[in-house]
Design an enzyme around this catalytic site. Structure first.
Site, short mmCIF file in Angstrom:
data_model
loop_
_atom_site.label_atom_id
_atom_site.label_comp_id
_atom_site.label_asym_id
_atom_site.label_seq_id
_atom_site.Cartn_x
_atom_site.Cartn_y
_atom_site.Cartn_z
N ASP A 13 31.75 49.23 39.81
CA ASP A 13 32.00 48.40 40.98
C ASP A 13 30.66 47.96 41.58
O ASP A 13 29.94 48.77 42.17
CB ASP A 13 32.82 49.20 41.99
CG ASP A 13 33.20 48.41 43.23
OD1 ASP A 13 32.68 47.30 43.44
OD2 ASP A 13 34.04 48.93 43.99
N ILE A 14 30.35 46.69 41.45
CA ILE A 14 29.07 46.16 41.92
C ILE A 14 28.90 46.35 43.43
O ILE A 14 27.78 46.46 43.92
CB ILE A 14 28.91 44.68 41.51
CG1 ILE A 14 27.45 44.24 41.59
CG2 ILE A 14 29.84 43.78 42.32
CD1 ILE A 14 27.18 42.90 40.92
N GLY A 35 38.11 37.68 42.34
CA GLY A 35 37.16 38.37 41.48
C GLY A 35 36.02 39.02 42.24
O GLY A 35 36.20 39.62 43.30
N VAL A 36 34.80 38.89 41.70
CA VAL A 36 33.60 39.47 42.30
C VAL A 36 33.39 38.91 43.71
O VAL A 36 33.06 39.64 44.64
CB VAL A 36 32.36 39.20 41.43
CG1 VAL A 36 31.08 39.60 42.14
CG2 VAL A 36 32.47 39.94 40.11
N ASP A 37 33.60 37.61 43.86
CA ASP A 37 33.41 36.96 45.16
C ASP A 37 34.28 37.61 46.23
O ASP A 37 33.80 37.99 47.30
CB ASP A 37 33.74 35.48 45.01
CG ASP A 37 33.31 34.61 46.17
OD1 ASP A 37 32.46 35.05 46.98
OD2 ASP A 37 33.80 33.48 46.26
N GLY A 127 34.80 35.40 34.21
CA GLY A 127 36.14 35.72 34.71
C GLY A 127 36.98 34.46 34.79
O GLY A 127 37.28 33.82 33.79
N ALA A 128 37.30 34.06 36.00
CA ALA A 128 38.18 32.91 36.24
C ALA A 128 37.59 31.60 35.71
O ALA A 128 38.34 30.66 35.43
CB ALA A 128 38.47 32.78 37.73
#
Length: 172
Positions: A13-14, A35-37, A127-128
């Site tokens: 997990d960043i 996602g990450v964002d 990802g997306a």
């Protein structure tokens, strides 16, 4: 003297890494997403969104362009800063591969401006945005190993164990 950063590979997990800067694979609005964002905005709290709204109102009224990067504070994250970059959507434009490379190199330039020495990167556009994982990993590794920077350690944080194994196979 600038040299390429030492690159580490991790699965995890960043948003939990204690680093100087975390890179956000943002969308051009800078206002959060999936996602990450979404994870960075949720974990970092409202301070990040406030700064992003200010950036949209001042420097980037039309959104952050693909391949560019900009920093904000990290809110409640254990990092000091978030460096937001917008990756290309796979297959949308012929310059997509260069734009993906630009994401990593401009993030390192912003990190240098901030004085960041440890930076955690997600696998941008994989990802997306549909970038094929192997090509995304190769681009990340080639760029992080090839750009001179004052960043000492660049951590490529991969979203699953299979992608970590893929990255490890490309390194060794």
């Amino acid at each position: 003297m600038s040299t390429p950063a030492r690159v580490e590979l991790r699965h995890g997990d960043i948003t939990r890494l204690s680093v100087d800067a975390v890179v956000n694979a943002a969308n051009s609005s800078l206002l959060g997403g999936g996602g990450v964002d979404g994870a960075i905005h949720r974990a970092g709290g409202p301070a990040i969104l406030r700064e992003c709204r200010e950036l949209r109102a001042t420097r980037f009224p039309d959104g952050l362009p693909t391949g560019h990067a900009v920093a904000t504070g990290a809110g409640e994250l254990p990092a000091r800063w978030v460096i937001h970059t917008v990756g290309p959507v796979y297959g949308r434009t012929p310059d997509g591969p260069q734009r993906l490379t630009d994401c990593y190199s401009t993030c390192l330039a912003v990190a240098d401006d901030l004085g960041a020495r440890t930076v955690a990167f997600p696998l941008i556009s994989a990802g997306a945005y549909g970038w094929p994982r192997e090509d995304a990993v190769r681009t990340a590794l080639d760029t992080l190993h090839g750009v001179s920077t004052d960043v000492r350690t660049a951590i490529l944080v991969l979203f699953d164990a299979a992608t970590l194994r893929l990255a490890e196979s490309l390194v060794g």
